[in-house]
Design a protein around this motif. Structure first.
Motif, short mmCIF file in Angstrom:
data_model
loop_
_atom_site.label_atom_id
_atom_site.label_comp_id
_atom_site.label_asym_id
_atom_site.label_seq_id
_atom_site.Cartn_x
_atom_site.Cartn_y
_atom_site.Cartn_z
N LYS A 22 0.82 -1.21 0.00
CA LYS A 22 0.00 0.00 0.00
C LYS A 22 0.85 1.26 0.00
CE LYS A 22 -3.92 -2.13 2.02
NZ LYS A 22 -5.18 -1.96 2.56
N TYR A 80 -12.06 11.33 3.49
CA TYR A 80 -10.83 10.78 2.91
C TYR A 80 -10.83 9.25 2.99
CZ TYR A 80 -6.03 9.20 2.65
OH TYR A 80 -4.89 8.49 2.35
N LEU A 81 -11.19 8.71 4.16
CA LEU A 81 -11.20 7.25 4.33
C LEU A 81 -12.27 6.58 3.46
CD1 LEU A 81 -10.64 7.18 8.19
CD2 LEU A 81 -8.95 6.66 6.40
N ILE A 84 -10.89 6.30 -0.03
CA ILE A 84 -9.99 5.14 -0.22
C ILE A 84 -10.83 3.91 -0.52
CG2 ILE A 84 -8.37 3.57 0.91
CD1 ILE A 84 -7.35 5.92 2.56
N LYS A 88 -11.32 2.42 -4.32
CA LYS A 88 -10.43 1.26 -4.26
C LYS A 88 -8.95 1.64 -4.40
CE LYS A 88 -13.99 -1.95 -5.86
NZ LYS A 88 -14.89 -1.52 -4.90
N ARG A 89 -8.62 2.77 -3.74
CA ARG A 89 -7.21 3.19 -3.73
C ARG A 89 -6.44 2.32 -2.76
NH1 ARG A 89 -9.39 8.63 -2.97
NH2 ARG A 89 -8.28 8.70 -1.00
N ASN A 90 -5.27 1.96 -3.11
CA ASN A 90 -4.43 1.07 -2.31
C ASN A 90 -3.59 1.93 -1.36
OD1 ASN A 90 -3.65 -1.48 -1.56
ND2 ASN A 90 -2.01 -1.60 -3.07
N GLU A 91 -4.24 2.51 -0.33
CA GLU A 91 -3.59 3.44 0.57
C GLU A 91 -3.86 3.07 2.02
OE1 GLU A 91 -4.65 7.56 -0.07
OE2 GLU A 91 -4.45 7.36 -2.23
N TYR A 132 -8.46 1.30 6.96
CA TYR A 132 -7.72 2.20 6.09
C TYR A 132 -6.82 3.16 6.85
CZ TYR A 132 -11.19 0.23 3.08
OH TYR A 132 -11.96 -0.67 2.41
#
Length: 171
Positions: A22, A80-81, A84, A88-91, A132
């Motif tokens: 991530k 923000y969460l 994610i 589907k952001r990999n953060e 996340y």
């Protein structure tokens, strides 16, 4: 599974997942370096929405703004969460807060820390915010939080009981 671990005088709140692949958004600071919580809000905005990522801000689009008070900070954090999750952001948001100079922790800072911990354990629809983010607070911050909330609970339990008459009117 969410876990809490005390190690190296830090209390770690984390989900037991492999995060090695991530993008880590690291926000790390010592509250002794700040005059007010607003500086912390600004740091969150700079680290999350800086470096050309302003477009991710879904509240004040194309800015690094992350709130002007505790309520709006909470909105930005959850937004923000949720982003994610939904995109589907990999953060992973990695937050580390210390108090190395033992700064007096007032109610505003305690409320800020409470929002972070509450958000970690909270969820909204399908979004489990703690999946996340990872949160590490120095032991003295957690001790102050526990002392404060213990006081609130004891104050609530020890308050004078309301007296009412037979008709339900306060005396």
């Amino acid at each position: 599974m969410k876990s809490i671990k005390l190690q190296d005088d830090m209390c770690h709140f984390f989900s037991e997942k492999d995060n090695s692949d991530k993008l880590i958004i690291n926000i790390s600071f010592d509250i002794s370096d700040f005059e007010s919580e607003q500086e912390a809000y600004n740091l969150f905005g700079e680290n999350i929405y800086g470096n050309g990522r302003e477009y991710l801000n879904d509240i004040l689009v194309n800015t690094k703004c992350f709130g002007g008070n505790l309520s709006s900070f909470h909105d930005y954090l959850r937004g923000y969460l949720i982003g994610i999750f939904s995109e589907k952001r990999n953060e992973l948001l990695l937050v580390t807060i210390t108090n190395n100079n033992n700064k007096d922790i007032d109610e505003d800072w305690l409320a800020f820390f409470n929002i972070l911990v509450q958000t970690f354990f909270d969820s909204s629809r399908d979004v489990k915010y703690g999946d996340y983010m990872s949160l590490s607070l120095s032991r003295n911050i957690v001790v102050n939080m526990m002392d404060y909330f213990s006081f609130l609970i004891s104050d609530y339990n020890n308050r004078p009981k309301d007296e009412v008459d037979a008709d339900g009117n306060y005396l």
